[in-house]
Scaffold this active site. Structure first.
Site, PDB file in Angstrom:
ATOM      1  N   ALA A  52      -3.936  -0.049  -2.245  1.00 43.23           N
ATOM      2  CA  ALA A  52      -2.531   0.318  -2.070  1.00 43.23           C
ATOM      3  C   ALA A  52      -1.805   0.417  -3.408  1.00 43.23           C
ATOM      4  O   ALA A  52      -0.830   1.167  -3.544  1.00 43.23           O
ATOM      5  CB  ALA A  52      -1.837  -0.698  -1.164  1.00 43.23           C
ATOM      6  N   TYR A  79       5.964  -3.366  -3.998  1.00 39.30           N
ATOM      7  CA  TYR A  79       5.834  -4.783  -3.670  1.00 39.30           C
ATOM      8  C   TYR A  79       5.379  -5.591  -4.876  1.00 39.30           C
ATOM      9  O   TYR A  79       4.477  -5.187  -5.620  1.00 39.30           O
ATOM     10  CB  TYR A  79       4.847  -4.980  -2.522  1.00 39.30           C
ATOM     11  CG  TYR A  79       5.426  -4.631  -1.179  1.00 39.30           C
ATOM     12  CD1 TYR A  79       6.370  -5.442  -0.560  1.00 39.30           C
ATOM     13  CD2 TYR A  79       5.028  -3.466  -0.514  1.00 39.30           C
ATOM     14  CE1 TYR A  79       6.922  -5.113   0.664  1.00 39.30           C
ATOM     15  CE2 TYR A  79       5.562  -3.128   0.724  1.00 39.30           C
ATOM     16  CZ  TYR A  79       6.513  -3.960   1.299  1.00 39.30           C
ATOM     17  OH  TYR A  79       7.052  -3.625   2.514  1.00 39.30           O
ATOM     18  N   GLY A 116       0.979   3.385  -5.418  1.00 37.53           N
ATOM     19  CA  GLY A 116       2.313   2.991  -5.840  1.00 37.53           C
ATOM     20  C   GLY A 116       3.030   2.130  -4.830  1.00 37.53           C
ATOM     21  O   GLY A 116       4.249   1.952  -4.897  1.00 37.53           O
ATOM     22  N   LYS A 117       2.297   1.554  -3.887  1.00 38.83           N
ATOM     23  CA  LYS A 117       2.918   0.689  -2.882  1.00 38.83           C
ATOM     24  C   LYS A 117       3.037  -0.746  -3.386  1.00 38.83           C
ATOM     25  O   LYS A 117       3.861  -1.507  -2.899  1.00 38.83           O
ATOM     26  CB  LYS A 117       2.105   0.729  -1.590  1.00 38.83           C
ATOM     27  CG  LYS A 117       2.050   2.123  -0.961  1.00 38.83           C
ATOM     28  CD  LYS A 117       1.097   2.186   0.225  1.00 38.83           C
ATOM     29  CE  LYS A 117       1.018   3.593   0.797  1.00 38.83           C
ATOM     30  NZ  LYS A 117       0.031   3.707   1.894  1.00 38.83           N
ATOM     31  N   LEU A 118       2.192  -1.117  -4.331  1.00 41.35           N
ATOM     32  CA  LEU A 118       2.284  -2.405  -5.005  1.00 41.35           C
ATOM     33  C   LEU A 118       2.501  -2.161  -6.494  1.00 41.35           C
ATOM     34  O   LEU A 118       1.961  -1.198  -7.068  1.00 41.35           O
ATOM     35  CB  LEU A 118       1.002  -3.229  -4.823  1.00 41.35           C
ATOM     36  CG  LEU A 118       0.938  -4.182  -3.629  1.00 41.35           C
ATOM     37  CD1 LEU A 118       0.807  -3.388  -2.343  1.00 41.35           C
ATOM     38  CD2 LEU A 118      -0.235  -5.144  -3.786  1.00 41.35           C
TER      39      LEU A 118
END
Length: 360
Positions: free
Chosen positions: A322, A298, A326-328
């Site tokens: 997060a 993201y 590695g989600k952002l």
């Protein structure tokens, strides 16, 4: 050295503060409010202040950029009892204005959304055992406990969601709606996304056919605007219970894994991606974990939660945390606001749309 033993100082010497890597001069301002301010102007005043006010202003700015740019695909996570609490129309309008490209929510929110669409109503109630401010000044305390209060509601067949009441006959209305208008159209194995689309279609058609004053709602708006609704924990709701009951005597069943392919493809094809997460739980994780299945992450994130992060729970985990998963993206613009989402969501949604109209 002076006569009293103290070292002489030069009043004209300038003070030189130490080198400060963490400090950048940015004085706190003092918010000013007045009658007639727009919500965007009020958000600007919040930005002058510190603590929670500054976070809320940052959330407005980040969300404004998310929804104001044409190259951002926006995923929206909606947990909690947001529909019974009266937040339904905010989400409907965001869908209709093109600010939600995919919605992840709970079966409970879809249940209550459908109840409103077909003529049911949620009602103001109370969370105290007795009215602390009776209209009759001579009224005596009843001595009623909270348990007494809920036992009375049980006898009257009224369900309580904090200070919101829902008469149980609306669940019977909802069950009939599913059996008459939804399930017969999908007597086969379908994805949850396909099921929620059928629910939206049925809600819209019944709402219009019966001339119901209340808006047709979230699922109906998503159906009209081709916005997918994912409901990964659908079993955890009255909607899920009814789906399970119907599956016992028909060919109908739900395929929960197919939706992951659909959502991953949507995220993979996005030029940039933004996440607006209201509440926590499954909707939050489902929105964020999508980025674990593709090379990117993201670029934007806003989280409105009531939970603190120090307990280690998912619902309170910050979006900075997060980033470590590695989600952002490392460079992502993100903010977490801790507070009652029924207060923060209307403010952020209104102020961000005002900002987006002005700047993008």
């Amino acid at each position: 050295m002076s006569d009293d033993g103290h070292e002489d100082t030069d009043d004209h010497d300038e003070y030189h503060p130490p080198h400060r890597e963490e400090f950048h001069e940015n004085p706190i301002g003092h918010a000013q409010v007045r009658g007639g301010m727009s919500v965007g102007e009020l958000a600007g005043e919040y930005g002058k202040a510190g603590i929670g006010a500054a976070n809320l202003q940052r959330a407005v700015n980040v969300y404004a950029e998310m929804i104001g740019r044409d190259d951002v695909t926006n995923l929206f996570g909606l947990a909690g009892a947001m529909v019974p609490a009266g937040m339904r129309q905010i989400v409907v309008d965001l869908i209709r204005e093109g600010h939600i490209d995919a919605l992840v929510t709970t079966g409970a929110n879809l249940t209550h959304d459908a109840i409103e669409a077909i003529g049911g109503k949620h009602h103001h109630g109370r969370a105290e055992p007795h009215d602390p401010h009776p209209t009759n000044e001579d009224a005596e305390p009843t001595g009623e406990t909270l348990r007494d209060h809920d036992e009375h509601l049980r006898d009257e067949q009224v369900d309580r969601i904090y200070n919101v009441y829902l008469p149980q006959e609306y669940f019977a209305l909802f069950e009939s709606h599913l059996r008459e208008n939804v399930f017969p159209e999908i007597e086969r194995t379908v994805s949850i996304r396909e099921f929620t689309a059928e629910l939206g279609r049925a809600n819209l058609e019944r709402n219009r056919a019966e001339g119901i004053e209340e808006d047709a709602g979230i699922a109906a708006a998503a159906y009209e605007h081709d916005v997918p609704i994912y409901c990964p924990a659908i079993q955890d709701s009255v909607l899920g219970i009814q789906a399970w009951i119907y599956s016992q005597t028909s060919e109908f069943t739900l395929d929960a894994l197919t939706d992951m392919t659909h959502l991953s493809d949507l995220a993979f094809e996005a030029e940039k991606a933004g996440a607006m997460v209201v509440g926590g739980g499954v909707p939050k994780n489902y929105v964020l974990q999508t980025m674990l299945t593709i090379p990117d992450a993201y670029d934007y994130g806003v989280q409105l939660t009531m939970d603190p992060d120090h307990t280690g729970g998912l619902s309170g985990a910050t979006l900075d945390e997060a980033r470590s998963w590695g989600k952002l993206e490392k460079s992502a613009k993100n903010v977490t606001v801790v507070g009652d989402a029924t207060i923060t969501l209307p403010f952020v949604a209104a102020a961000a749309r005002e900002r987006a109209d002005e700047r993008f």
